[in-house]
Design a protein around this motif. Sequence first.
Motif, PDB file in Angstrom:
ATOM      1  N   ARG A   1      -3.836   6.475  -3.751  1.00  0.00           N
ATOM      2  CA  ARG A   1      -4.154   5.098  -4.144  1.00  0.00           C
ATOM      3  C   ARG A   1      -4.152   4.202  -2.904  1.00  0.00           C
ATOM      4  O   ARG A   1      -4.984   3.309  -2.771  1.00  0.00           O
ATOM      5  N   GLY A   2      -3.199   4.458  -2.020  1.00  0.00           N
ATOM      6  CA  GLY A   2      -3.130   3.682  -0.780  1.00  0.00           C
ATOM      7  C   GLY A   2      -4.365   3.898   0.076  1.00  0.00           C
ATOM      8  O   GLY A   2      -4.948   2.945   0.609  1.00  0.00           O
ATOM      9  N   LEU A   3      -4.789   5.149   0.177  1.00  0.00           N
ATOM     10  CA  LEU A   3      -5.990   5.468   0.973  1.00  0.00           C
ATOM     11  C   LEU A   3      -7.219   4.805   0.356  1.00  0.00           C
ATOM     12  O   LEU A   3      -8.054   4.221   1.059  1.00  0.00           O
TER      13      LEU A   3
ATOM     14  N   ALA B   1      -7.273   2.095  -1.377  1.00  0.00           N
ATOM     15  CA  ALA B   1      -7.204   0.647  -1.114  1.00  0.00           C
ATOM     16  C   ALA B   1      -7.591   0.326   0.327  1.00  0.00           C
ATOM     17  O   ALA B   1      -8.285  -0.661   0.590  1.00  0.00           O
ATOM     18  N   VAL B   2      -7.151   1.173   1.262  1.00  0.00           N
ATOM     19  CA  VAL B   2      -7.478   0.937   2.678  1.00  0.00           C
ATOM     20  C   VAL B   2      -8.989   1.040   2.898  1.00  0.00           C
ATOM     21  O   VAL B   2      -9.598   0.182   3.550  1.00  0.00           O
TER      22      VAL B   2
ATOM     23  N   ASN C   1       0.828  -1.200   0.000  1.00  0.00           N
ATOM     24  CA  ASN C   1       0.000   0.000   0.000  1.00  0.00           C
ATOM     25  C   ASN C   1       0.871   1.261   0.000  1.00  0.00           C
ATOM     26  O   ASN C   1       1.911   1.299   0.680  1.00  0.00           O
ATOM     27  N   GLY C   2       0.445   2.259  -0.738  1.00  0.00           N
ATOM     28  CA  GLY C   2       1.204   3.507  -0.848  1.00  0.00           C
ATOM     29  C   GLY C   2       1.307   4.282   0.448  1.00  0.00           C
ATOM     30  O   GLY C   2       2.103   5.215   0.562  1.00  0.00           O
ATOM     31  N   LEU C   3       0.516   3.917   1.443  1.00  0.00           N
ATOM     32  CA  LEU C   3       0.576   4.606   2.731  1.00  0.00           C
ATOM     33  C   LEU C   3       1.590   3.968   3.678  1.00  0.00           C
ATOM     34  O   LEU C   3       1.853   4.498   4.755  1.00  0.00           O
TER      35      LEU C   3
END
Lengths: 313, 107
Positions: free
Chosen positions: B26-28, B30-31, A25-27
């Motif tokens: 994109r990460g947010l 996906a979460v 994940n990018g985070l």
Amino acid sequence: MGRRLEQAIGALNGAVGDYLARTSNGLATTMAFYHADRRLETSPEAIQTAHPGATGRLVILVHGLMCTEHVWQFAIGSELVDYGSLLAKDLGMTPFYVRYNSGLRIDDNGVALAELIERLVDAYPIPIESITLLGYSMGGLLVRGATRVGLERGYRFMSLTRRSIYVGTPHLGAPLERWTRSVTGLLDRLDIPATRLAVELTSLRSEGVKNLGDAHAFPLVPSIHHYLVAGLLSASSPPRTVAEGVEASPTFLADLIGDLLVPLPSATDGGVAAKTYSSLPAHVKVLRDVDHVGLAHHPEVYAHVRAWCAEES
Amino acid sequence: MTAEAQSTEMPSDNAASTAESIRRLRGLRAVVEDAVEHGASAVERIHLATADVPFNVLQRVPVLEAPVREIRTVHDEAVRSSYRIARMINRAVARSLDAVLDVVERG
């Protein structure tokens, strides 16, 4: 906004960082040094640009669970400072702030920290005289792990590291996580839908959080000096140092409460506890009325850190 | 660093910053998608398990067993369909956000 966003991402990493890393994940935060909110590459050019007046005395600050390097900051008058910037000003040390995914296993982060410090040593543009490692809460466990790994692998940074300072570090584990495990185990045995949901939600917590319940698996590395700072809320009696000539008597409550998250015996690596207590060793400081979060940015903590760093300087 | 050097570095800094922001968005996405997906599935399981309790009791009464079994089938299917739709909408929103982020990234 930027700072708050970074803090929120740091918190998310602490809560479910293992899942973020597993799913690319990018985070997910990758461990690195950060300078002025930006990733600092371990190259001589980048170090020189970030620290034009770099000195040979380094201090490496490692934050705790669910936070970023911003946790160190506090205000003196209108100026925002931290232990690193104050050590730079007072003792001419050069601070390096680590940011990492605190949801990953502590052992894995310890290995990554050792490798990161070794890369810094390799890239440092001038000769290094000494390194001080300063870990807050979980960060102290990373420091403990990194020094162990450094010793085992024969890393160069170990011969340069003079001292490790642990601030509110749960060397013997954190009871809150152990209680969570017990309650979750108990609820898991009940075949009730609502408790099943509670167990599912609680089980989502990261590997890093789960690791906090355990005591360290190895002793402190003997070749460097270790200093410990613990917080003690006012519900319990304040221990005194030998220098003050007073032997105090910490209560059972002191063992239990500590700084609210880390009990006194855990923060002092078993060095101070009601049962075995006689007086505080010189390398241990206990601050009364300072809670766990406050330990990361407290003038009194800094005074002790500074005094320890000034030794042999 | 000279003013000239600064000016030549600024565009790449901005590009890196934009790429980082997109990566995080994109990460947010996906979460949130995972949270809704798994959250809906968990609540669905609890919903069905909770409803099982009275249905099981009523089905032990011989005269009620047959009608309750029918009602239970309808109830369970209605519940499953509701959560299935919620998950489908969630995935559709996620794909749409991905498409928007693709456009921003290319632009």
